[in-house]
Each structure stands twice: as C-alpha cells, then as structure tokens.
Design a protein around this motif. Structure first.
Motif, mmCIF file in Angstrom:
data_model
loop_
_atom_site.group_PDB
_atom_site.id
_atom_site.type_symbol
_atom_site.label_atom_id
_atom_site.label_comp_id
_atom_site.label_asym_id
_atom_site.label_seq_id
_atom_site.Cartn_x
_atom_site.Cartn_y
_atom_site.Cartn_z
ATOM 1 N N GLU A 275 13.860 3.966 -6.883
ATOM 2 C CA GLU A 275 13.413 5.176 -7.674
ATOM 3 C C GLU A 275 14.264 5.929 -8.433
ATOM 4 N N VAL A 276 13.958 6.361 -9.633
ATOM 5 C CA VAL A 276 14.890 7.185 -10.309
ATOM 6 C C VAL A 276 14.520 8.733 -9.966
ATOM 7 N N CYS B 113 13.956 12.462 -10.645
ATOM 8 C CA CYS B 113 13.300 12.939 -11.949
ATOM 9 C C CYS B 113 13.164 14.638 -11.668
ATOM 10 N N SER C 24 14.985 15.438 -15.368
ATOM 11 C CA SER C 24 13.520 15.106 -15.911
ATOM 12 C C SER C 24 13.478 14.671 -17.193
ATOM 13 N N TYR D 155 15.022 7.631 -18.479
ATOM 14 C CA TYR D 155 14.231 6.858 -17.664
ATOM 15 C C TYR D 155 13.168 7.610 -16.892
ATOM 16 N N CYS D 156 13.273 8.649 -17.217
ATOM 17 C CA CYS D 156 12.035 9.756 -16.413
ATOM 18 C C CYS D 156 10.939 9.916 -17.633
ATOM 19 N N GLU E 169 9.129 6.546 -17.682
ATOM 20 C CA GLU E 169 9.094 5.816 -16.667
ATOM 21 C C GLU E 169 8.618 4.740 -16.353
ATOM 22 N N SER E 170 7.236 4.500 -16.918
ATOM 23 C CA SER E 170 6.648 3.152 -16.775
ATOM 24 C C SER E 170 6.997 2.070 -17.716
ATOM 25 N N ARG F 74 13.009 -1.066 -17.902
ATOM 26 C CA ARG F 74 14.357 -0.362 -17.736
ATOM 27 C C ARG F 74 15.233 -1.159 -18.453
ATOM 28 N N SER G 106 21.236 10.581 -19.457
ATOM 29 C CA SER G 106 20.375 9.512 -18.897
ATOM 30 C C SER G 106 21.064 8.588 -18.139
ATOM 31 N N SER H 191 20.689 8.886 -13.995
ATOM 32 C CA SER H 191 19.499 8.019 -13.679
ATOM 33 C C SER H 191 20.187 6.654 -12.888
#
Length: 328
Positions: free
Chosen positions: A67-68, A70, A76, A80-81, A84-85, A88, A121, A125
């Motif tokens: 998990e990143v 955020c 945030s 990558y935040c 997020e979906s 990557r 980022s 992350s």
C-alpha cells in the motif's frame, strides 16, 4: 551621543543591504550549467523507472501489493495517490515521460514544477527509496525558485542579458537568487553532514571502512572490477587513503560550495570523481548521478563564470576562442 548612535543604525545596515541588492540584481538567473545539473538528475531518476519494474519498487508484503502511504498534505499529491486505482507500471511510464521532458531542457521555468512533482511521487511513494531520492526532492523544490526568472525556451541556450526589469521581473530575480542559494546550502549541508557522521564510526575513524564495504554480501564490490577492488582494499595504505579520502572529499565539496568562483568548479569535479569511483566499485548509479547533478546545480554560477578559464589551461590555444563566459 545617543542621537548619533540611534541615527547610525540605518547607516550601518545600508552597506550589507546594498551588497545584497547588488548581488541579487547582477545574479545570472539563466545558466547552462544549472540546466546540465537538472538534466543529469532527471536522467538518473528516469533510469530507475526505466530499468526497475514496478513490482520491485513497490515490494509485496505477505503476498499482497504494498500500500502506498497517502498522508496529506505532501504524500497525497503523489501521482501514485492521485491515480491510486491505475496500474503502477503505467504510472511509472507517465513519470518516465515527464522526466525525459525535463531532461530535454524545454521551458525550464515551468518544467521545474513537473520535476519536483515527479521527484516527490518517487521519493514519497516507492517502497525502497535511497538517499538520492530524498536529495532530489529537496533540490528540485529549490530549482522551482532558481529557474523562476529563466525566460529561455531551452536551458541549453546561451544566457541573455537581463536588461531592465519591472516589478514582476525583480521578484522573479529575487526568487532565482534565493533558490540557487537554497540548493547551494542544502547540498553543502548534505556532504558536510555525511563527512561528520562518519567520524565517530569505528571503521571510518580507523580507516578500514572501504575494506569492509568492498566485502559486504549484498552491498559490496560488484562487476568486472570486483576482485580488483577487494584486492586493493586489502592493502592497508589503499584502505586508509580511500576511507579517509572519502571523508576529506565530502568535506572539501561542502566547503568549496559556499565559496566563490573556481572553488565551486572544484567542488563539482571532486563530486564527479568521488561518485564515479563509487559507481565503478559498488554500483548505486542513480544515487551517484543525482548527487553529481545536485552539486553541478549548486556550483552552477562558479562553473558558468570560471569554467571556461579553467578549461583554457588544458586546451590548445586555437580552441580558446570557443570558450567564452556567459554575458552579464
């Protein structure tokens, strides 16, 4: 008597204030050396994304994808935040393209913002950051200010005369001067802190650190010259010189960066030599290139003004006319 003392206050202050104002006004905000440092940093970061799959940057834990974090407000805003979906590996490609745009040198005043966002980022992350990622975040933030008054289309173009400036131009000029000093002081601190932190550590103070580093299982000498470095560091004199020489080199870089002119050029040369040797010995290529790029940015004014005259000493006389310092 008291009236004279009270009245003398502004007079005493006016000298430093005038010198500061003159320094800001004559500061060369457009620099090809600074652009070179930006490009080196961006290419070093791009190499991480190009050569390392996302599965290695975001290390799985317990069979699930990492998990990143955020946490607002800083983490945030990482790509990558914000996405997020999204896969990557695709986000790696997006950041890679952004970094290549930055490395090209186009519109430095504006791409410095993209560079800082990409650096943040990556540094905030990924699961396995190194020291270079942290340095890149700080340096690219100050580069936003340092390039605030860079009006060129490409940072490879020759710097232009500043000319008369309106109030907005004067503000951007002040930001550029402050940003360059921010890079300069921050990078000098990193090297000085690194040198001082080694002194209380036994292997470094005893002169045997490089002997042990070359023989570390996961972080030691590698590649074609691995055996050569292990053999060389087994010689007492070589181990002593390489260990204490590292501390001395870091100290000189820090000291030279806060001095004027050719000392800044020497800081860049020492940094490049130090990190090239480290890269050859134990790898960590991206970290070394980021640090070299950061030092070039910090030493950019000295390189711009003194670099050509230093090169003339090593070039044939017929090539001297090609090396001219930037116009002021």
């Amino acid at each position: 008597m008291s009236a004279k003392r009270i009245g003398a206050g502004p007079v005493l202050l006016s000298g430093p204030v005038r010198r500061l104002e003159r320094s800001v006004r004559h500061f060369q905000a457009e620099s090809r050396a600074l652009g070179t440092g930006r490009t080196i940093i961006a290419l070093a970061q791009a190499s991480i994304l190009l050569l390392t799959p996302a599965s290695y940057l975001f290390v799985p834990v317990g069979g699930a994808e990492t998990e990143v974090s955020c946490t607002p407000p800083v983490q945030s805003i990482s790509l990558y935040c914000l996405a997020e979906s999204t896969d990557r590996q695709l986000l790696n490609v997006v950041l890679l393209l952004l970094l290549l745009i930055v490395a090209s040198g186009i519109l430095p005043r504006f791409t410095t913002v993209l560079h800082f966002w990409a650096s943040l980022s990556i540094g905030q992350s990924i699961s396995l950051p190194d020291g270079g990622d942290a340095v890149a975040q700080v340096v690219t933030f100050f580069l936003i200010l340092a390039c605030a008054n860079d009006r060129r289309t490409w940072h490879w173009q020759r710097p232009r005369d500043a000319g008369p400036m309106g109030s907005a131009g004067q503000i951007r000029q002040g930001l550029a001067w402050a940003g360059w000093w921010g890079v300069r002081l921050q990078v000098a601190y990193v090297y000085l802190n690194s040198a001082l932190a080694k002194l209380p550590v036994g292997p470094w103070s005893e002169g045997s650190a490089t002997y042990y580093v070359a023989r570390m299982e996961n972080f030691g000498a590698a590649g074609l010259l691995a055996e050569l470095f292990r053999w060389a560091t087994g010689i007492m004199v070589v181990a002593l010189l390489s260990t204490w020489g590292t501390i001395l080199a870091e100290t000189l870089i820090a000291v030279f960066l806060v001095q004027r002119g050719s000392r800044q050029v020497w800081a860049a040369l020492i940094s490049a030599s130090l990190h090239v040797l480290i890269i050859i010995q134990i790898g960590i290529v991206s970290f070394g290139l980021i640090m070299v790029g950061a030092v070039i940015c910090a030493a950019s004014r000295g390189i711009d003004t003194q670099g050509p005259s230093l090169l003339r000493r090593f070039l044939p006389s017929e090539d001297h006319h090609r090396l001219r310092p930037p116009r002021h």
